[in-house]
Design a protein around this motif. Structure first.
Motif, PDB file in Angstrom:
ATOM      1  N   ARG A   1     -28.001  12.603 -10.722  1.00 18.58           N
ATOM      2  CA  ARG A   1     -26.569  12.279 -10.674  1.00 18.58           C
ATOM      3  C   ARG A   1     -25.755  13.400 -11.321  1.00 18.58           C
ATOM      4  NH1 ARG A   1     -24.395   7.203  -9.839  1.00 18.58           N
ATOM      5  NH2 ARG A   1     -25.872   5.605  -9.285  1.00 18.58           N
ATOM      6  N   GLU A   2     -26.190  13.855 -12.497  1.00 19.37           N
ATOM      7  CA  GLU A   2     -25.492  14.932 -13.203  1.00 19.37           C
ATOM      8  C   GLU A   2     -25.566  16.237 -12.406  1.00 19.37           C
ATOM      9  OE1 GLU A   2     -27.349  15.044 -17.006  1.00 19.37           O
ATOM     10  OE2 GLU A   2     -26.923  12.911 -17.372  1.00 19.37           O
ATOM     11  N   LEU A   3     -26.723  16.512 -11.820  1.00 19.60           N
ATOM     12  CA  LEU A   3     -26.891  17.722 -11.025  1.00 19.60           C
ATOM     13  C   LEU A   3     -25.951  17.699  -9.816  1.00 19.60           C
ATOM     14  CD1 LEU A   3     -28.423  20.351 -10.432  1.00 19.60           C
ATOM     15  CD2 LEU A   3     -30.107  18.978  -9.220  1.00 19.60           C
ATOM     16  N   PHE A   4     -25.879  16.550  -9.171  1.00 18.54           N
ATOM     17  CA  PHE A   4     -25.021  16.416  -8.001  1.00 18.54           C
ATOM     18  C   PHE A   4     -23.554  16.592  -8.376  1.00 18.54           C
ATOM     19  CE2 PHE A   4     -22.714  13.773  -4.862  1.00 18.54           C
ATOM     20  CZ  PHE A   4     -23.015  14.520  -3.735  1.00 18.54           C
ATOM     21  N   ALA A   5     -23.141  16.013  -9.513  1.00 14.83           N
ATOM     22  CA  ALA A   5     -21.757  16.149  -9.972  1.00 14.83           C
ATOM     23  C   ALA A   5     -21.452  17.607 -10.310  1.00 14.83           C
ATOM     24  CB  ALA A   5     -21.515  15.252 -11.178  1.00 14.83           C
TER      25      ALA A   5
END
Length: 161
Positions: free
Chosen positions: A47-51
């Motif tokens: 999720r953090e990587l995608f954001a």
């Protein structure tokens, strides 16, 4: 021929009674681009990587734009009513000599603007129409049909057929 009896109610008994989402991805390696965040757990590092990737893409789009097709220029509104009258007079006197392009160069404006300021004479329009008819008379069957099809398509542009 005896067919075995099938109890159809048993197939529906095992199905859940609530609405649900069926997610059946293709058999390939997982990717942050293909796994919707809706299906990731709240603490998943993807999720953090995608954001972070989305934020980076948002900032980098302006720097990756192609160069402009033509140089930007400042519009000038330098012509006066006297210039408009002069353009009309020259065009009326000799439209063959004072074409839109030549007038545009003389008055430092576009040929489109010259066309807006003064219209060609009826004789000049008729001459151009006859020239176009002469060119069209030399067209073959394929070109004539293609042009007629183009006219029909253009007529149907605004229709919802």
């Amino acid at each position: 021929m005896n067919l075995p009896s099938v109890d159809r109610s048993s197939a529906y008994d095992s199905a859940p009674l609530q609405d649900h989402i069926v997610f059946n991805p293709p058999s390939s390696a997982p990717s942050v681009y293909h796994t919707p965040t809706k299906f990731l757990p709240k603490g998943d590092p993807r999720r953090e990587l995608f954001a972070a990737l989305a934020e980076q893409a948002r900032h980098s789009t302006s720097s990756t734009l192609p160069p402009p097709v033509r140089k930007q220029y400042e519009k000038s509104y330098h012509l006066t009513e006297d210039d408009f009258a002069e353009i009309r007079r020259l065009r009326r006197e000799d439209p063959m000599l004072w074409s839109r392009e030549r007038l545009a160069k003389k008055f430092n404006c576009s040929s489109l603007f010259v066309g807006i300021v003064c219209e060609a004479t009826k004789e000049r329009k008729e001459e151009q129409r006859q020239l176009l008819e002469t060119v069209k008379s030399r067209w073959g069957r394929k070109r004539r049909n293609a042009r007629e099809d183009r006219v029909r398509r253009r007529e149907n542009w605004g229709r919802s057929e």
